[in-house]
Design a protein around this motif. Sequence first.
Motif, short mmCIF file in Angstrom:
data_model
loop_
_atom_site.label_atom_id
_atom_site.label_comp_id
_atom_site.label_asym_id
_atom_site.label_seq_id
_atom_site.Cartn_x
_atom_site.Cartn_y
_atom_site.Cartn_z
N ARG A 278 0.83 -1.20 0.00
CA ARG A 278 0.00 0.00 0.00
C ARG A 278 0.87 1.26 0.00
O ARG A 278 0.57 2.21 -0.70
CB ARG A 278 -0.92 -0.03 1.22
N LEU A 279 1.93 1.23 0.79
CA LEU A 279 2.81 2.39 0.88
C LEU A 279 3.46 2.71 -0.46
O LEU A 279 3.49 3.88 -0.88
CB LEU A 279 3.88 2.15 1.96
N LYS A 280 3.97 1.69 -1.15
CA LYS A 280 4.62 1.92 -2.45
C LYS A 280 3.64 2.49 -3.46
O LYS A 280 3.98 3.39 -4.24
CB LYS A 280 5.25 0.63 -2.97
N VAL A 281 2.42 1.98 -3.47
CA VAL A 281 1.41 2.47 -4.40
C VAL A 281 1.09 3.93 -4.09
O VAL A 281 1.01 4.78 -4.99
CB VAL A 281 0.13 1.60 -4.34
N LEU A 282 0.91 4.25 -2.82
CA LEU A 282 0.63 5.64 -2.43
C LEU A 282 1.78 6.56 -2.82
O LEU A 282 1.56 7.67 -3.32
CB LEU A 282 0.38 5.73 -0.92
N ALA A 283 3.01 6.11 -2.60
CA ALA A 283 4.17 6.94 -2.93
C ALA A 283 4.22 7.24 -4.42
O ALA A 283 4.45 8.39 -4.83
CB ALA A 283 5.46 6.25 -2.48
N MET A 284 3.97 6.24 -5.24
CA MET A 284 3.96 6.44 -6.69
C MET A 284 2.81 7.37 -7.09
O MET A 284 2.97 8.22 -7.96
CB MET A 284 3.87 5.11 -7.43
N ARG A 285 1.66 7.19 -6.45
CA ARG A 285 0.51 8.02 -6.76
C ARG A 285 0.77 9.48 -6.41
O ARG A 285 0.42 10.38 -7.18
CB ARG A 285 -0.72 7.50 -6.00
N VAL A 286 1.37 9.73 -5.25
CA VAL A 286 1.64 11.11 -4.84
C VAL A 286 2.56 11.78 -5.85
O VAL A 286 2.31 12.92 -6.27
CB VAL A 286 2.27 11.14 -3.42
N SER A 287 3.60 11.10 -6.26
CA SER A 287 4.53 11.66 -7.24
C SER A 287 3.81 11.98 -8.55
O SER A 287 3.99 13.06 -9.12
CB SER A 287 5.67 10.67 -7.48
N ALA A 288 2.99 11.06 -9.01
CA ALA A 288 2.24 11.28 -10.26
C ALA A 288 1.24 12.42 -10.10
O ALA A 288 1.07 13.24 -11.01
CB ALA A 288 1.51 10.00 -10.66
N GLN A 289 0.59 12.50 -8.95
CA GLN A 289 -0.39 13.56 -8.73
C GLN A 289 0.26 14.94 -8.73
O GLN A 289 -0.32 15.90 -9.25
CB GLN A 289 -1.15 13.32 -7.41
N VAL A 290 1.45 15.04 -8.17
CA VAL A 290 2.16 16.32 -8.20
C VAL A 290 2.50 16.69 -9.63
O VAL A 290 2.31 17.83 -10.05
CB VAL A 290 3.41 16.29 -7.30
N LYS A 291 2.97 15.72 -10.40
CA LYS A 291 3.32 15.98 -11.80
C LYS A 291 2.10 16.39 -12.62
O LYS A 291 2.21 17.16 -13.56
CB LYS A 291 4.00 14.77 -12.42
N GLN A 292 0.93 15.87 -12.25
CA GLN A 292 -0.31 16.21 -12.95
C GLN A 292 -1.00 17.42 -12.33
O GLN A 292 -2.09 17.80 -12.73
CB GLN A 292 -1.26 15.02 -12.93
N ILE A 293 -0.38 18.01 -11.34
CA ILE A 293 -0.86 19.18 -10.61
C ILE A 293 -2.22 18.91 -9.97
O ILE A 293 -3.09 19.76 -9.91
CB ILE A 293 -0.86 20.44 -11.50
N ASP A 294 -2.40 17.70 -9.50
CA ASP A 294 -3.58 17.34 -8.71
C ASP A 294 -3.17 17.43 -7.24
O ASP A 294 -3.00 16.43 -6.55
CB ASP A 294 -4.06 15.93 -9.08
N LEU A 295 -2.97 18.66 -6.78
CA LEU A 295 -2.34 18.88 -5.48
C LEU A 295 -3.22 18.45 -4.31
O LEU A 295 -2.70 17.97 -3.30
CB LEU A 295 -1.93 20.35 -5.34
N THR A 296 -4.53 18.61 -4.43
CA THR A 296 -5.41 18.20 -3.33
C THR A 296 -5.28 16.70 -3.08
O THR A 296 -5.13 16.26 -1.94
CB THR A 296 -6.88 18.56 -3.66
N ALA A 297 -5.30 15.92 -4.14
CA ALA A 297 -5.15 14.46 -4.01
C ALA A 297 -3.75 14.11 -3.53
O ALA A 297 -3.58 13.22 -2.70
CB ALA A 297 -5.45 13.77 -5.33
N ALA A 298 -2.73 14.82 -4.04
CA ALA A 298 -1.35 14.55 -3.63
C ALA A 298 -1.17 14.80 -2.13
O ALA A 298 -0.49 14.04 -1.44
CB ALA A 298 -0.38 15.42 -4.43
N ILE A 299 -1.79 15.84 -1.64
CA ILE A 299 -1.68 16.16 -0.21
C ILE A 299 -2.36 15.07 0.62
O ILE A 299 -1.78 14.58 1.61
CB ILE A 299 -2.25 17.56 0.08
N ALA A 300 -3.57 14.67 0.23
CA ALA A 300 -4.29 13.64 1.00
C ALA A 300 -3.52 12.32 0.99
O ALA A 300 -3.28 11.72 2.05
CB ALA A 300 -5.69 13.46 0.43
N ASP A 301 -3.14 11.86 -0.18
CA ASP A 301 -2.41 10.59 -0.28
C ASP A 301 -1.02 10.70 0.35
O ASP A 301 -0.53 9.76 0.96
CB ASP A 301 -2.29 10.15 -1.74
N GLY A 302 -0.38 11.87 0.18
CA GLY A 302 0.95 12.07 0.73
C GLY A 302 0.96 12.02 2.25
O GLY A 302 1.87 11.44 2.85
N ARG A 303 -0.04 12.62 2.86
CA ARG A 303 -0.11 12.57 4.33
C ARG A 303 -0.22 11.13 4.82
O ARG A 303 0.45 10.73 5.77
CB ARG A 303 -1.30 13.38 4.82
#
Length: 194
Positions: free
Chosen positions: A1-26
Amino acid sequence: RLKVLAMRVSAQVKQIDLTAAIADGREALHLASELGDDRMTAAVLMPLAIALSTYDQGAEANALLDAHWPAVERLDDPEPTNFIEHGVVLDNLGRPLEARASHRRGIELALLHKQHSEFVMGSKNLAVNHIDTGELQAAMALLDAAERERRAHDALQGIKRQQTDPARWNGVGWLGFVAALQAGGVEMVEGVVA
């Protein structure tokens, strides 16, 4: 789960989906901290801090850096990206002079690991830092160095190549093709490869 979240956060930042990146990143940072996994903490910390500092949540970004940056510094072989992104976050937080040390460390690591793209990105981020502080000559020198590295790497200079399927090249236009390559400074050796 952690690895998937980490990859998702990185992708969300690159896609400028900052709200999702913040939630998943936390969530991912919490999991990495619970596990005591410094490498995953480093992988999640910087994209999360970038999202927070870009989304006007600088106080939280600062607090996360204070609490979790030591995990990056404990790594035996840190990624250049960690330091380059740390510099970006410090720039976003209005701390450009502090950011320079991280940008420079990231550039140094990129050269050490032969990560040409990271060198170019780090140099460009450091150049923006210098532009922000009015140091245009330093910025131009960094941009020039980044462009030279990009061109040299893209050109793959000095790498000998050999043709593996000569039958494909029998035909009209071959002599013109060879002449054009030679006119451009490309060494052409025709014959049987030993």
